[in-house]
Design a protein around this motif. Structure first.
Motif, PDB file in Angstrom:
ATOM      1  N   ALA A   1      83.598  35.041  34.839  1.00 32.87           N
ATOM      2  CA  ALA A   1      82.533  35.961  35.152  1.00 32.87           C
ATOM      3  C   ALA A   1      81.356  35.651  34.303  1.00 32.87           C
ATOM      4  CB  ALA A   1      82.919  37.418  34.672  1.00 32.87           C
TER       5      ALA A   1
ATOM      6  N   GLY B   1      76.926  41.812  36.332  1.00 37.69           N
ATOM      7  CA  GLY B   1      78.302  41.511  36.316  1.00 37.69           C
ATOM      8  C   GLY B   1      79.203  42.727  36.103  1.00 37.69           C
TER       9      GLY B   1
ATOM     10  N   LYS C   1      73.970  33.972  38.286  1.00 38.74           N
ATOM     11  CA  LYS C   1      74.635  34.427  39.611  1.00 38.74           C
ATOM     12  C   LYS C   1      74.999  35.978  38.866  1.00 38.74           C
ATOM     13  CE  LYS C   1      76.597  30.126  40.756  1.00 38.74           C
ATOM     14  NZ  LYS C   1      77.813  29.110  40.929  1.00 38.74           N
TER      15      LYS C   1
ATOM     16  N   LYS D   1      83.528  43.267  46.305  1.00 38.55           N
ATOM     17  CA  LYS D   1      82.326  42.648  47.097  1.00 38.55           C
ATOM     18  C   LYS D   1      81.951  43.137  48.336  1.00 38.55           C
ATOM     19  CE  LYS D   1      82.132  38.018  44.854  1.00 38.55           C
ATOM     20  NZ  LYS D   1      82.010  36.583  45.020  1.00 38.55           N
TER      21      LYS D   1
ATOM     22  N   GLN E   1      89.565  35.032  34.113  1.00 40.56           N
ATOM     23  CA  GLN E   1      88.645  35.504  35.003  1.00 40.56           C
ATOM     24  C   GLN E   1      87.382  35.999  34.269  1.00 40.56           C
ATOM     25  OE1 GLN E   1      91.826  38.245  36.291  1.00 40.56           O
ATOM     26  NE2 GLN E   1      91.142  37.866  38.480  1.00 40.56           N
TER      27      GLN E   1
ATOM     28  N   GLU F   1      84.482  41.087  40.979  1.00 42.97           N
ATOM     29  CA  GLU F   1      85.545  40.628  41.664  1.00 42.97           C
ATOM     30  C   GLU F   1      85.717  40.833  43.105  1.00 42.97           C
ATOM     31  OE1 GLU F   1      89.418  42.590  39.661  1.00 42.97           O
ATOM     32  OE2 GLU F   1      87.849  43.347  38.365  1.00 42.97           O
ATOM     33  N   GLU F   2      86.426  39.739  43.821  1.00 45.09           N
ATOM     34  CA  GLU F   2      86.474  39.867  45.160  1.00 45.09           C
ATOM     35  C   GLU F   2      86.592  41.228  45.856  1.00 45.09           C
ATOM     36  OE1 GLU F   2      85.725  37.543  47.219  1.00 45.09           O
ATOM     37  OE2 GLU F   2      85.133  36.174  45.771  1.00 45.09           O
TER      38      GLU F   2
ATOM     39  N   TRP G   1      78.175  38.551  39.317  1.00 48.50           N
ATOM     40  CA  TRP G   1      79.728  38.522  39.387  1.00 48.50           C
ATOM     41  C   TRP G   1      80.243  39.743  39.471  1.00 48.50           C
ATOM     42  CZ3 TRP G   1      84.415  39.564  37.520  1.00 48.50           C
ATOM     43  CH2 TRP G   1      85.444  38.785  37.993  1.00 48.50           C
TER      44      TRP G   1
ATOM     45  N   ALA H   1      79.520  32.445  35.258  1.00 47.30           N
ATOM     46  CA  ALA H   1      78.751  32.635  36.285  1.00 47.30           C
ATOM     47  C   ALA H   1      77.436  33.519  36.157  1.00 47.30           C
ATOM     48  CB  ALA H   1      79.666  33.627  37.342  1.00 47.30           C
TER      49      ALA H   1
END
Length: 215
Positions: free
Chosen positions: A115, A101, A123, A131, A111, A127-128, A125, A118
Motif C-alpha cells: 500500500a 490509501g 497510485k 474496490k 500488504q 484492498e480488493e 490504494w 503504491a
C-alpha cells in the motif's frame, strides 16, 4: 530518501509501521505523533513530509475531523489512513475527503508495504474487497467538510463537549479557559458552520461523524 510521519495513539501499531517502513525504506526518516494537535504542530514544522500515515480515531479527532483538517491545511501532503475500521462506507468517505490509501490494521506487513509503495508511486490504494463498491461522496458533504475543517482543534473540542450536553461552565473547566472564552468559541463555531444554535451545530457535526454501523 523519504520522510514518513506516523500519527497514531497506539504504540504497538506505530512500532509495527516503523518496522514495515524501515525494512522497505531503510534510508528514510520517520517522525511520530499521538494526538491531532501534536500532528498539526509537527506538520507545520517538519519539512518535506512525503507520506502521512493517519489514524482516523485518536485524541483530538473522533471522526473525519483530523483528515479533513489536515487535507485543508496541508493539501500538498499525501495521506494514507490506517484504521481498525473496516467498513466500506468509511473507506469511501476517507478517499472522498482526500486520502490516497486506506490501510486496515488487520493487514499483513507485506500488504501494508504494498500500500505504501503504491501511494509513493502516485497510485490510490485500497484492498480488493473495497474496490468494487467505491463511490464518491456528495457535494453537500464536501462543502460541510470545508466548514468543519475551518474549526480550530480547541473549537472542535468545544463542539464535541456541546454534543455531550456539557454546560459552558463545565466546558471551560475541562479545557482550562473562562466561561467567556467558551462563549466566544461557540459564537465562532456558529459563524463557521453557518448555524444559529447548539442543536444545529451538533446536527452539522453528526453529518461528518463515523457512525456506529461504520465502527
Amino acid at each position: 530518501m523519504y520522510h514518513f510521519h506516523i500519527a497514531d495513539d497506539h504504540p504497538l501499531f506505530r512500532t509495527a509501521l516503523v518496522q514495515v517502513i524501515s525494512q522497505n525504506y531503510p534510508d528514510s526518516s520517520i517522525s511520530q505523533s499521538q494526538t491531532l494537535e501534536s500532528t498539526l504542530h509537527d506538520l507545520e514544522n517538519l519539512e518535506d513530509v512525503d507520506l502521512l500515515l493517519l489514524d482516523l480515531n485518536m485524541p483530538g479527532s473522533m471522526d473525519l475531523f483530523g483528515l479533513v483538517t489536515i487535507r485543508e491545511t496541508f493539501p500538498g501532503i499525501p495521506v494514507v489512513i490506517v484504521s481498525g475500521n473496516e467498513e466500506q462506507a468509511t473507506v469511501n468517505r476517507a478517499l472522498g475527503h482526500g486520502a490516497l490509501g486506506y490501510i486496515s490494521k488487520s493487514l499483513s506487513p507485506e500488504q501494508m508495504s504494498a500500500a505504501i509503495t503504491a501511494v509513493l508511486d502516485g497510485k490510490i490504494w485500497v484492498e480488493e474487497r473495497f474496490k468494487a463498491a467505491l463511490k464518491p461522496i456528495s457535494a453537500e458533504e464536501k462543502d460541510l467538510a470545508g466548514k468543519i475543517a475551518s474549526l480550530t482543534p480547541q473549537q472542535y473540542k468545544v463542539l464535541c463537549l456541546l454534543k455531550e450536553g456539557w454546560l459552558n461552565k463545565q466546558i471551560g473547566y475541562e479545557i482550562g479557559v473562562t466561561e467567556a472564552t467558551v462563549k466566544a468559541h461557540i459564537t465562532a463555531i456558529f459563524r463557521k458552520l453557518n448555524v444559529s444554535n447548539r442543536v444545529q451545530a451538533i446536527l452539522e457535526m453528526n453529518k461528518l461523524a463515523i457512525h456506529p454501523d461504520e465502527a
